[in-house]
Scaffold this motif. Structure first.
Motif, short mmCIF file in Angstrom:
data_model
loop_
_atom_site.label_atom_id
_atom_site.label_comp_id
_atom_site.label_asym_id
_atom_site.label_seq_id
_atom_site.Cartn_x
_atom_site.Cartn_y
_atom_site.Cartn_z
N ALA A 1 -9.70 6.80 -1.98
CA ALA A 1 -11.09 6.96 -2.59
C ALA A 1 -11.81 5.90 -1.87
O ALA A 1 -11.32 4.87 -1.37
CB ALA A 1 -11.03 6.77 -4.05
N GLY B 1 -11.53 10.83 -2.71
CA GLY B 1 -12.17 10.64 -3.53
C GLY B 1 -13.53 9.61 -3.25
O GLY B 1 -13.41 8.99 -2.29
N GLN C 1 -7.23 10.12 -4.60
CA GLN C 1 -6.91 9.05 -3.70
C GLN C 1 -6.29 9.77 -2.39
O GLN C 1 -5.95 10.75 -2.23
CB GLN C 1 -5.87 8.52 -4.44
CG GLN C 1 -6.05 8.00 -5.76
CD GLN C 1 -7.26 6.80 -5.77
OE1 GLN C 1 -7.06 5.71 -4.80
NE2 GLN C 1 -8.17 6.81 -6.54
#
Length: 257
Positions: free
Chosen positions: A16, A49, A14
């Protein structure tokens, strides 16, 4: 019968990025492939991400809550259901971030009024076919905007150059335009032949942004038809900047006056 939603790994870093490329219209096969790789590499280098998919079922409240940015990577056609559109709109209003690349602003989603009117703005008309891919000068029109940071005032790029029915209205901020004297804005093969929009780069917007009144930020860029276009350092800088600005990684509100 509906398909189950794709499930990103629970270990996804994160923040993301969701990279979405379902097509219900023309599919920019090479551009989508090149864009996916470039977007993943840029996200990875930032420690973000990422998750790529062509499945609209990912647009549900639970799954979207795991993402801070959605990139429509030449996603064409009206691919989302009514419920999926509602989930996206709710997510976006909660300070969501969106980047629209090339085919995602080709007006093939014009029946989704919110997307076309609030996120895209101008209506796509056509692109040259004499030839289709040309080198042209992109001119930065807003040097103080974070999305343009680090880019030269003028740079050459080779792409399929879109023309629109006008420039973005006052709700949007025009970031860059095309110098039409550096390429041939004509389509002698089909449809509208004369695709000129004006004598000045300000007349032919190619990259723009918007801060939505209900929350959320959007960057729209007509670059990105070919695989090779995503190798250009200027294009990668643009995407990196757009990720930062839309996701508010900076602590300012520049571009949201």
């Amino acid at each position: 019968m509906s398909r189950p939603a794709p499930v990103p790994t629970e270990y996804m870093p994160q923040p993301a990025v969701l990279i979405y490329s379902e097509t219900r219209g023309w599919r920019h096969e090479e551009g989508i492939a090149g864009g996916n790789v470039a977007l993943m590499e840029i996200a990875r280098d930032k420690g973000f991400g990422y998750f790529t998919t062509q499945h609209a079922e990912i647009f549900n409240a639970e799954t979207l809550s795991r993402f801070d940015l959605i990139v429509f990577n030449s996603a064409t056609g009206d691919s989302l259901s009514v419920d999926q559109k509602a989930a996206f709109k709710t997510w976006l209003a909660d300070d969501g971030a969106v980047i629209l690349i090339h085919g995602s602003i080709d007006s093939s989603q014009k029946d989704w009024t919110f997307y076309q009117d609030e996120l895209v703005g101008p209506q796509f008309i056509s692109h040259p076919m004499a030839p289709q891919f040309q080198a042209a000068d992109v001119v930065v029109l807003n040097t103080g905007h974070p999305v343009m940071a680090g880019l030269p005032d003028r740079f050459e790029a080779t792409d399929e150059w879109y023309s629109f029915d006008g420039v973005p209205d006052g709700r949007f901020v025009t970031l860059a335009g095309l110098d039409e004297t550096t390429y041939s804005p004509r389509n002698t093969v089909y449809g509208v032949e004369d695709l000129r929009m004006g004598d000045q780069p300000e007349d032919h917007a190619i990259i723009w942004s918007r801060c939505l009144p209900e929350g959320g930020r959007v960057v729209a860029s007509a670059l990105g038809h070919t695989l090779e276009s995503f190798a250009a350092p200027e294009h990668r800088q643009l995407i990196s900047n757009a990720m930062n600005w839309t996701m508010k990684s900076g602590a300012d509100d520049v571009g949201c006056d």
